[in-house]
Design an enzyme around this catalytic site. Structure first.
Site, short mmCIF file in Angstrom:
data_model
loop_
_atom_site.label_atom_id
_atom_site.label_comp_id
_atom_site.label_asym_id
_atom_site.label_seq_id
_atom_site.Cartn_x
_atom_site.Cartn_y
_atom_site.Cartn_z
CG ASP A 68 0.81 -2.61 6.26
OD1 ASP A 68 -0.31 -2.50 7.04
OD2 ASP A 68 0.33 -1.96 5.21
CD GLN B 30 -6.65 -4.55 3.82
OE1 GLN B 30 -7.79 -5.27 3.90
NE2 GLN B 30 -6.99 -3.41 3.27
CG HIS C 273 -1.95 0.98 1.25
ND1 HIS C 273 -1.71 2.41 1.81
CD2 HIS C 273 -3.30 1.09 1.21
CE1 HIS C 273 -2.79 3.03 1.79
NE2 HIS C 273 -3.81 2.05 1.45
CE LYS D 36 -7.31 -0.54 5.89
NZ LYS D 36 -7.74 0.08 4.76
CB CYS E 122 -3.51 3.37 -1.62
SG CYS E 122 -4.65 4.66 -1.46
#
Ligand code: PLP
Ligand code: ZN
Lengths: 147, 420
Positions: free
Chosen positions: B212, B215, B135, B238, B378
């Site tokens: 990261d 997600q 991202h 999220k 993104c």
């Protein structure tokens, strides 16, 4: 259905058979992108004295952005720069009308079909992409060759 | 909609009742089919109630008052830190830094390393390794760091199947590598990355590992100890929490050694006109009044997710993803960008539909009440890699149903007819 107000037949026709697409000689070139969705255009303007002799472009994007570039080409090529700028301003105004304007058909011709798009804020940028690129390229061309 | 059941599904009828917005009817009274969960999730009543109660009953600034409300607000805020620590199996609650989102978390790490002393300092002799599927939030902070320090930025490439190309891992991650930062699950491709292989190599050369998990945290069991990373970033909105709250987990000894980035109230021990000393982590990294209600909301979201169970949520999403991947491939001219099976794959599925631009796909789906995301998500380098300007992305969550997958498929047929 609301969708038909956005995707007018005229718009879909221009999308399927874009007018004036492809890059040809120009006095100035710009590259504009619509960062929210990735529509892109490279556009060149060629001036002949104070007349818009050609607007050529290579572009990638949604039906609205593609059709809009095609309509732009139809409307401004062959016009005196001043008149073309008036058309550009009228189109900008129409797109900022949030569905409240039908547009001046004498001035905007096929471009009034975009009136429905002005109700969709996320799509206004698509419709304006080529027009803003044209404005930018024209300013550059004028700066390079004052009419 | 069909009432198809698949093995592993949650009781979505019950779950959906907790989400007020999922009851909404859109254009022409069509039920909302919300398939944009990778962008942000919807919020359950339980989280909204906690937010309202916080403001109605307890609102005060934290760590700075002796009055009842200040103590309650502080206890709620710090309680949320405990919940996050337990949720990610952190060895210590002091390793949990609250930020405003994952982007801030990743920028914070990059800046800690830019201003650090040896051995952590990223400088002109160092290398930073990221991947082509990141991202922008996990690209731009490293580009900035590289531009400012002269460090070299290197990238893992992608295979045609949408996976990381690890074939040159030993050339990419070398003795010069100071930090390796990568996404656990791609927001565009849906790919779940092989953490262990990358961490192993990074540890061999003594590089720090940043993951990261934006997600991942909403969708699966996240255990920072099992990951063996040095930093893990994720974002609250999220995972059922409000916007404005993110997390950076970091290993304690690193947080002790690394310098603060933002200065202000809350992060100091003493301040004189000459210089200041800093509070211990995590406060050293939390300058100014933090997003208090939002942190409390994140705590409530974690309670909600934990009650259902992250393993159960992962199983539900796996079943939905498998069903969706299969059904999408029935649509003529549809090409999935990313793995075309549900193996090692999250619940975000990107695709292109013939030469119909995603912008137009999304618009016609919206007219049918179906919310998807269109664009480059993104993650523009991924689009460039696969030679496409953009994708349409459907992404699922714990409240998604097979019926919603069916609605998407019907919608895509309608899109094809509309532009056919
Ligand atoms: C993989 C990944 N990383 C980082 C982010 C950034 O999250 P935020 O915008 O909340 O900072 C996102 C969200 O879009 C994401 O999907
Ligand atoms: Zn567009």
């Amino acid at each position: 259905m609301k969708l038909d107000s956005m995707y007018q037949e005229i718009i879909l026709d221009h999308y399927r058979n874009p007018h004036g697409k492809g890059l040809r000689d120009g006095d100035a070139e710009v590259h504009h992108v619509n960062p929210t969705c990735g529509d892109e255009i490279t556009l060149r303007v060629r001036l002949d004295g104070a007349v818009v002799a050609d607007v050529s472009y290579e572009s990638q994007g949604c039906s609205i952005s593609q059709a809009s570039a095609s309509v732009l080409n139809d409307l401004v090529v062959g016009k005196p720069v001043g008149e073309a700028q008036q058309i550009q301003e009228a189109f900008l105004e129409l797109m900022q009308s949030k569905g409240q304007s039908d547009g001046d058909e004498d001035l905007l011709e096929d471009a009034v079909a975009f009136a429905g798009v002005s109700k969709y804020p996320a799509r206004v940028k698509c419709a304006l992409l080529s027009w803003m690129a044209w404005k930018d390229a024209t300013a550059k061309a004028l700066a390079a060759h004052p009419a | 909609m069909t009432n198809l059941t698949l093995p592993g599904l949650l009781d979505t009828d019950a779950i959906r009742k907790d989400f007020p917005v999922l009851q909404r009817l859109l254009h022409d009274d069509r039920p909302l089919v919300y398939l944009d969960n990778a962008a942000t999730s919807q919020k359950p009543r339980q989280v909204l109630d906690v937010l309202a109660a916080y403001y109605e009953q307890h609102n005060a600034n934290v760590h700075r008052g002796v009055h009842v409300l200040a103590e309650e607000a502080t206890a709620l805020y710090e309680g949320a830190r405990d919940k996050v620590a337990a949720f990610v199996n952190a060895p210590s609650r002091d390793e949990v830094i609250f930020t405003k989102n994952a982007s801030e978390s990743l920028n914070l790490v990059a800046n800690m390393l830019g201003w650090a002393d040896e051995p952590y300092r990223v400088d002109a002799d160092s290398e930073i390794v990221i991947t082509e599927m990141e991202h922008h939030s996990n690209i731009v902070p490293w580009q900035l760091l590289s531009q400012r320090t002269g460090a070299k930025l290197k990238w893992f490439g992608l295979t045609d199947e949408g996976r990381l190309d690890l074939s040159n891992i030993d050339e990419l991650i070398t003795e010069k590598t100071k930090v390796v930062s990568f996404t656990l699950v791609s927001n565009l491709l849906g790919t779940v990355n092989p953490v262990e292989t990358i961490v192993r190599r990074a540890q061999d050369v003594g590089a720090l590992v940043v993951i990261d998990a934006s997600q991942a945290a909403p969708h699966m069991v996240l255990d920072v100890q099992a990951l063996e990373a040095d930093f893990v970033a994720f974002t609250g909105h999220k995972m059922l929490a409000p916007t404005g709250i993110g997390v950076l987990w970091g290993r304690q000894e690193l947080l002790e050694d690394l310098p603060p980035f933002l200065g202000g109230g809350e992060m100091i021990e003493t301040v004189t006109m000459g210089s200041s000393t800093y509070a211990p982590a995590p406060h050293k990294f939390e300058a100014g009044t933090p997003p208090i209600a939002q942190a409390v909301g994140l705590g409530a979201a974690i309670d909600y997710l934990s009650d259902i169970g992250m393993a159960e949520i992962a199983a539900h999403e796996h079943a939905i993803t498998e069903y969706a991947v299969n059904r999408l491939q029935e649509v003529p001219d549809l090409r999935i960008i990313g793995p075309n099976t549900a193996v090692d794959r999250g619940a975000a599925i990107s695709f292109v539909l013939g030469d119909i631009h995603p912008h137009d796909v999304g618009q016609v789906l919206d007219e049918q009440g179906i919310a998807v995301r269109v664009g480059h998500h993104c993650a523009r380098p991924v689009c460039l890699r696969y030679g496409i300007p953009a994708t349409t992305r459907a992404s699922f969550y714990l409240y998604s149903t097979p019926g919603e997958v069916d609605a998407l498929i019907d919608g895509l047929h309608h899109v094809r007819n509309f532009f056919g």
